[in-house]
Write an enzyme that holds these catalytic residues in place. Sequence first.
Site, PDB file in Angstrom:
ATOM      1  N   GLY A  54     -34.653 -33.909   4.351  1.00  0.00           N
ATOM      2  CA  GLY A  54     -35.226 -35.196   3.962  1.00  0.00           C
ATOM      3  C   GLY A  54     -35.668 -35.134   2.514  1.00  0.00           C
ATOM      4  O   GLY A  54     -35.822 -34.052   1.950  1.00  0.00           O
ATOM      5  N   CYS A  81     -33.534 -27.215   5.667  1.00  0.00           N
ATOM      6  CA  CYS A  81     -34.055 -27.672   4.384  1.00  0.00           C
ATOM      7  C   CYS A  81     -35.488 -28.204   4.513  1.00  0.00           C
ATOM      8  O   CYS A  81     -36.401 -27.419   4.732  1.00  0.00           O
ATOM      9  CB  CYS A  81     -33.088 -28.716   3.829  1.00  0.00           C
ATOM     10  N   TYR A  82     -35.721 -29.496   4.433  1.00  0.00           N
ATOM     11  CA  TYR A  82     -37.076 -30.034   4.624  1.00  0.00           C
ATOM     12  C   TYR A  82     -37.622 -29.583   5.977  1.00  0.00           C
ATOM     13  O   TYR A  82     -38.811 -29.268   6.115  1.00  0.00           O
ATOM     14  CB  TYR A  82     -37.039 -31.565   4.542  1.00  0.00           C
ATOM     15  N   HIS A 168     -27.470 -26.086   4.040  1.00  0.00           N
ATOM     16  CA  HIS A 168     -26.981 -27.098   4.998  1.00  0.00           C
ATOM     17  C   HIS A 168     -25.796 -26.562   5.806  1.00  0.00           C
ATOM     18  O   HIS A 168     -24.692 -26.499   5.287  1.00  0.00           O
ATOM     19  CB  HIS A 168     -26.547 -28.362   4.249  1.00  0.00           C
ATOM     20  N   GLU A 170     -24.298 -28.068   8.104  1.00  0.00           N
ATOM     21  CA  GLU A 170     -23.468 -29.164   8.611  1.00  0.00           C
ATOM     22  C   GLU A 170     -22.392 -29.639   7.640  1.00  0.00           C
ATOM     23  O   GLU A 170     -21.504 -30.387   8.025  1.00  0.00           O
ATOM     24  CB  GLU A 170     -24.359 -30.352   9.034  1.00  0.00           C
ATOM     25  N   SER A 222     -12.350 -59.143  12.280  1.00  0.00           N
ATOM     26  CA  SER A 222     -11.384 -59.239  11.183  1.00  0.00           C
ATOM     27  C   SER A 222     -10.003 -58.753  11.624  1.00  0.00           C
ATOM     28  O   SER A 222      -9.017 -59.003  10.951  1.00  0.00           O
ATOM     29  CB  SER A 222     -11.864 -58.389  10.003  1.00  0.00           C
ATOM     30  N   GLY A 223      -9.972 -58.036  12.734  1.00  0.00           N
ATOM     31  CA  GLY A 223      -8.700 -57.448  13.149  1.00  0.00           C
ATOM     32  C   GLY A 223      -8.553 -56.026  12.648  1.00  0.00           C
ATOM     33  O   GLY A 223      -7.629 -55.317  13.005  1.00  0.00           O
ATOM     34  N   ASP A 226     -12.675 -51.228  12.627  1.00  0.00           N
ATOM     35  CA  ASP A 226     -14.090 -51.170  12.989  1.00  0.00           C
ATOM     36  C   ASP A 226     -14.533 -52.372  13.821  1.00  0.00           C
ATOM     37  O   ASP A 226     -15.183 -52.213  14.854  1.00  0.00           O
ATOM     38  CB  ASP A 226     -14.953 -51.070  11.718  1.00  0.00           C
ATOM     39  N   SER A 228     -12.680 -54.328  15.518  1.00  0.00           N
ATOM     40  CA  SER A 228     -11.936 -54.369  16.786  1.00  0.00           C
ATOM     41  C   SER A 228     -12.579 -53.442  17.818  1.00  0.00           C
ATOM     42  O   SER A 228     -12.763 -53.817  18.972  1.00  0.00           O
ATOM     43  CB  SER A 228     -10.481 -53.934  16.575  1.00  0.00           C
ATOM     44  N   LYS A 368     -15.233 -42.436  11.073  1.00  0.00           N
ATOM     45  CA  LYS A 368     -13.998 -43.180  11.328  1.00  0.00           C
ATOM     46  C   LYS A 368     -13.147 -42.543  12.439  1.00  0.00           C
ATOM     47  O   LYS A 368     -12.670 -43.238  13.328  1.00  0.00           O
ATOM     48  CB  LYS A 368     -13.181 -43.244  10.035  1.00  0.00           C
TER      49      LYS A 368
END
Length: 512
Positions: A54, A81-82, A168, A170, A222-223, A226, A228, A368
Amino acid sequence: MIQKIAVLDFGSQYTQVIARRIRECCVYSEIMPYGTKASELKKQGVVGIILSGGPASVLARNSPRPDPKIFDMGVPVLGICYGLQLMGKMLGGEIVSSKQREYGFGRLSFKAGSLLLKGIDSPAQVWNSHGDRIEKLPAGFKAVGVTENSAYALIEDSKRRFYGMQFHPEVVHTPCGMDIIRNFLFGICGCKADWKMSDYVERSVAAIREKVGDKKVILGLSGGVDSSVAAALIHKAIGNQLTCVFVDNGLLRKDERVKVERLFRDNFKIRMKTVRAERLFLSKLKGVKDPERKRKIIGKTFIQVFDKAVKSIGKVDFLAQGTLYPDVIESVSIAGNPASLIKSHHNVGGLPKKMKLKLLEPLRELFKDEVRALGAELGLSKEVLWRHPFPGPGLGVRVVGEIKKSYLDILREADAILMEEMYSSGLYYNLWQAFGVFLPVKTVGVMGDERTYDNVIALRVVESQDAMTADWAHVPHELLAKISNRIINEVKGVNRVVLDISSKPPATIEWE
Ligand code: XMP
């Protein structure tokens, strides 16, 4: 009860990445507010706690702290970290301040023995974040790993199963990071790798139901991938309480509206309101040549049209959006603070505030590729889930200069041919984007015995990882020849096709 890892969020840009890494290990995790009470964590069956990084300093007054009782729960705690400094401070160590926060590679050296480092060879490359420093360890802790800059890069109290690291694990720049996370989950917390995407669907469906109750939700469809996936997920949760609004702004690809209607209305049986606003958009864009003005007009008009459509639906409480956690991992910068590279999300506009609606964003935690996996779980096809990105202003930024219906129609036909060929050659799925651009340039040609004086279509076909940089794709010449031939022969109004061979930077992917 399902085994759960709690990631307490202290505001790091990486909190979501930690959760993602845990999902990659097929373990269920939940990001929770940093102040979540130990009693609540216990009630929820938490078997391990991760304290995220953080931006705050533990030395600052009012810096965020977890419930001190989490250290009495008897479950393993990993501070990053934090999170490390918090452990240091709250368990009786000493922290000294360092004004500047820096990021950079480090070499972690250690002796074998720590469960957290099992299977990892010393030295190992890690991605550091230097903030405040531990000066004196809390009782019970020892240093198990050092880096060039820190004697306490990795500390542990193996009896109480408390671990802390300055770096980190990750991020991709810590190649052994996944091993560390795995060791924590399986070797230390005793988790089983039995979590699946279908569990995510179940949990999301329950969470959406609880949040929405009997209220109504609208979603701007929108098609694209995301929205959809968001539509399919929310529909699974609340059925007809969801209405999707699809705005046909006249700047869409060929047959786009019909395809979207077919999929969502006919196939998924989702309540859908289509607004056909081509005339309105085109009239507002009449005579406008400047790309930025075009974008602004399209954006503003969209909000007006959408707002009106929502009002016509009746009382609505929630606006759903397919917002994802932006793809930070692949675009991590080596030189600077990696978190600063996060892309701003194109689709998070000023809509909700203006409309006084509550937000529903069920994909917010996901990346995604996870959204695609979720979409597949919900029954969406590969074609939908792997669609190329399509900009909000649509063909409005692919007709260079002034937009006219006749130009759009020509572009739609040419673009459809390009798409057909990209699909049938199998190239589509290897590309970031492929599209046509209409150039309002007339050039001379000859067809049969006749002289022609027609427009130019440019082909833009690019490869990219994240759209920050892009390269023009080396499409086989035979295929290019076929596309060019087909466009010139089949699309009235085009007598020349050119190929865009610029990379980004210095060019951009879209022409406007
Ligand atoms: P550029 O042209 O900046 O595009 O290299 C990078 C990526 O972003 C897409 N793009 C947009 N997407 N709304 C969107 O949702 C927009 O206004 C917009 N402009 C560009 C573009 O297609 C490419 O993938």
